[in-house]
Structures are given as structure tokens and as C-alpha cells.
Scaffold this motif. Structure first.
Motif, PDB file in Angstrom:
ATOM      1  N   LEU A   1     -17.101  -5.310 -31.689  1.00 31.61           N
ATOM      2  CA  LEU A   1     -15.908  -5.798 -31.018  1.00 31.61           C
ATOM      3  C   LEU A   1     -14.866  -6.146 -32.069  1.00 31.61           C
ATOM      4  O   LEU A   1     -15.195  -6.775 -33.084  1.00 31.61           O
ATOM      5  CB  LEU A   1     -16.226  -7.037 -30.171  1.00 31.61           C
ATOM      6  CG  LEU A   1     -16.820  -6.807 -28.793  1.00 31.61           C
ATOM      7  CD1 LEU A   1     -17.134  -8.158 -28.135  1.00 31.61           C
ATOM      8  CD2 LEU A   1     -15.862  -6.007 -27.903  1.00 31.61           C
TER       9      LEU A   1
ATOM     10  N   SER B   1     -22.397  -5.825 -33.867  1.00 30.51           N
ATOM     11  CA  SER B   1     -23.563  -6.345 -33.159  1.00 30.51           C
ATOM     12  C   SER B   1     -24.760  -6.508 -34.089  1.00 30.51           C
ATOM     13  O   SER B   1     -25.568  -7.420 -33.916  1.00 30.51           O
ATOM     14  CB  SER B   1     -23.925  -5.429 -31.989  1.00 30.51           C
ATOM     15  OG  SER B   1     -24.180  -4.110 -32.452  1.00 30.51           O
TER      16      SER B   1
ATOM     17  N   ASP C   1     -21.512  -0.133 -33.651  1.00 29.31           N
ATOM     18  CA  ASP C   1     -21.066  -0.818 -32.437  1.00 29.31           C
ATOM     19  C   ASP C   1     -20.491  -2.208 -32.723  1.00 29.31           C
ATOM     20  O   ASP C   1     -21.180  -3.080 -33.260  1.00 29.31           O
ATOM     21  CB  ASP C   1     -22.260  -0.935 -31.502  1.00 29.31           C
ATOM     22  CG  ASP C   1     -21.899  -1.549 -30.181  1.00 29.31           C
ATOM     23  OD1 ASP C   1     -21.019  -1.007 -29.490  1.00 29.31           O
ATOM     24  OD2 ASP C   1     -22.502  -2.581 -29.846  1.00 29.31           O
TER      25      ASP C   1
ATOM     26  N   HIS D   1     -13.342  -2.485 -28.156  1.00 28.41           N
ATOM     27  CA  HIS D   1     -14.724  -2.140 -28.498  1.00 28.41           C
ATOM     28  C   HIS D   1     -14.708  -0.787 -29.180  1.00 28.41           C
ATOM     29  O   HIS D   1     -14.051   0.155 -28.724  1.00 28.41           O
ATOM     30  CB  HIS D   1     -15.608  -2.070 -27.251  1.00 28.41           C
ATOM     31  CG  HIS D   1     -17.006  -1.630 -27.565  1.00 28.41           C
ATOM     32  ND1 HIS D   1     -17.407  -0.298 -27.541  1.00 28.41           N
ATOM     33  CD2 HIS D   1     -18.104  -2.344 -27.935  1.00 28.41           C
ATOM     34  CE1 HIS D   1     -18.674  -0.220 -27.878  1.00 28.41           C
ATOM     35  NE2 HIS D   1     -19.127  -1.441 -28.117  1.00 28.41           N
ATOM     36  N   THR D   2     -15.418  -0.677 -30.297  1.00 27.51           N
ATOM     37  CA  THR D   2     -15.458   0.572 -31.043  1.00 27.51           C
ATOM     38  C   THR D   2     -16.894   0.984 -31.319  1.00 27.51           C
ATOM     39  O   THR D   2     -17.768   0.130 -31.538  1.00 27.51           O
ATOM     40  CB  THR D   2     -14.678   0.452 -32.377  1.00 27.51           C
ATOM     41  OG1 THR D   2     -14.698   1.705 -33.067  1.00 27.51           O
ATOM     42  CG2 THR D   2     -15.269  -0.627 -33.271  1.00 27.51           C
TER      43      THR D   2
ATOM     44  N   CYS E   1     -13.095   4.439 -28.909  1.00 24.88           N
ATOM     45  CA  CYS E   1     -12.629   3.061 -28.783  1.00 24.88           C
ATOM     46  C   CYS E   1     -12.028   2.829 -27.397  1.00 24.88           C
ATOM     47  O   CYS E   1     -11.392   3.720 -26.837  1.00 24.88           O
ATOM     48  CB  CYS E   1     -11.560   2.737 -29.835  1.00 24.88           C
ATOM     49  SG  CYS E   1     -12.027   3.104 -31.541  1.00 24.88           S
TER      50      CYS E   1
END
Length: 216
Positions: free
Chosen positions: A47, A72, A45, A31-32, A209
Motif C-alpha cells: 500500500l 505486506s 504487494d 495498492h501496487t 496499480c
């Protein structure tokens, strides 16, 4: 699309030739807070997933990879890559070449080929030269990195500076500084990373991250 078919064909051919060679696979999930590419923000945001296969064919290291950034709310990015490498001078130098196709929502596909060299010495310096096969635009990137064994975990710090041609008359300079803390448990490696990204097109930004890598 044509480039993706070419890479897929090469993957199939190399897979057949590598059937008897030792092959290692990898899978990563992360996840960043933001996703930057050469100093330009492509999403917030998100994945990220990556899958890779490493093998040896006729004395050459061959890596096949797929990466995706699933945001997202912003655009998504998919990258398909093929890399070939050869270590020389008692593994002091590694020569590399490859090709990748990058597909980002709402923009034309980017296909680049590259050549590079890295040195297994202090700070592990490296340099790569990329060429856009469609528009004849170039990117040059140099980097350094070093891993510290902290006993309880590994700390890897590094940085990169690059200059990329956006058009025949415009270019962008970018830098990335990063620190990655990781701990391996057999074939599982959780990690946390912080990076600072800066470029001509933006002010300095911090990226956080958190992820885990698997080997099989």
C-alpha cells in the motif's frame, strides 16, 4: 537524519512565507503489485500513501511531499521531498530544482538534490539530473508523456529512461513504460495503472496499480 531536519526547517520557513498565498493540498492512496525504484525491486504487494502541499512563494512554485510504501512482507520505504519550480517563456518551459530524502528499511538513507527542465509541447519531454549528496553519484533521467481525453475518462501514457551510478565504476540503465486511466469527480480521482519496468539487473516486469487521489 540531518537532512530530514534541514528539509523540515525549510518546510516551516516556507509555510510561514506562504501563509498568504493560495495553497492546495493532495492525498493519494494506492495498492501496487510491486514497487520498483530506478529498475530495482524494493518490494512486492504494498500500500502506498502520499501527501502533498503546493503553494507559491515570491513567484516560485513550491511543493512539499511525503510518500510511503508499506509492503505486506518486504521492506518499507519513506520519502520526504521539497521541490521548487519556475515557468518561463510564456509557460513553455518549466525549470525545477529540489531535494529529497529516501529511507528504506535495512539500507542507509539516500539524499539527493536535482535540477530539471520540462517543455509544455508535444509529448511533454523532460530531463532531470540527480546528485547523491553523500557519495557524489549521479542519475540522469529523461521522460515523455501525453494525456488523451477519451470523454468517459483520461488516458495518460508515458515512458522514462534513466542511467544511475551505483558506485564510481558501476551503473544501471532502466526504462519504464506506463499507462494510467483516470476519471475525476470534482476533487476525487480514482485511477488504474499498468507499467512495464526493465533494467540491466532484471527481466521485464509488469506492475499493476489501483488507487484514488484527493485534492483539498
Amino acid at each position: 537524519m540531518k537532512t530530514k531536519l534541514i528539509i523540515a526547517a525549510l518546510v516551516c520557513a516556507l509555510s510561514i512565507n506562504a501563509a498568504r498565498a493560495e495553497t492546495q493540498g493532495s492525498l493519494g492512496v494506492m495498492h501496487t503489485s510491486d514497487y520498483y525504484y530506478r529498475g530495482a525491486q524494493l518490494s512486492q504487494d504494498a500500500l502506498q500513501f502520499n501527501v502533498g502541499v503546493d503553494t507559491t512563494v515570491s513567484g516560485l512554485g513550491v511543493s512539499l511531499g511525503y510518500f510511503t510504501n508499506q509492503a505486506s512482507e518486504d521492506t518499507n520505504t519513506d520519502i520526504l521531498s521539497l521541490d521548487i519550480s519556475k515557468s518561463i517563456l510564456d509557460k513553455t518551459l518549466t525549470l525545477a530544482a529540489g531535494v529529497y530524502n529516501m529511507d528504506t528499511d535495512g539500507t542507509p538513507d539516500l539524499t539527493e538534490a536535482y535540477v530539471g527542465v520540462s517543455a509544455n509541447v508535444l509529448l511533454n519531454p523532460s530531463i532531470k539530473l540527480f546528485r547523491d549528496v553523500s557519495d557524489n553519484l549521479y542519475t540522469c533521467e529523461v521522460g515523455v508523456s501525453h494525456k488523451f481525453d477519451l470523454q468517459v475518462a483520461d488516458l495518460t501514457v508515458g515512458g522514462a529512461f534513466g542511467r544511475t551510478e551505483l558506485t564510481d565504476t558501476t551503473e544501471r540503465d532502466y526504462t519504464t513504460l506506463r499507462a494510467r486511466l483516470s476519471k475525476s469527480f470534482d476533487n476525487v480521482t480514482p485511477h488504474v495503472q499498468v507499467a512495464v519496468v526493465d533494467s540491466d539487473a532484471m527481466d521485464s516486469e509488469t506492475v499493476l496499480c489501483l488507487g484514488v487521489d484527493f485534492k483539498f
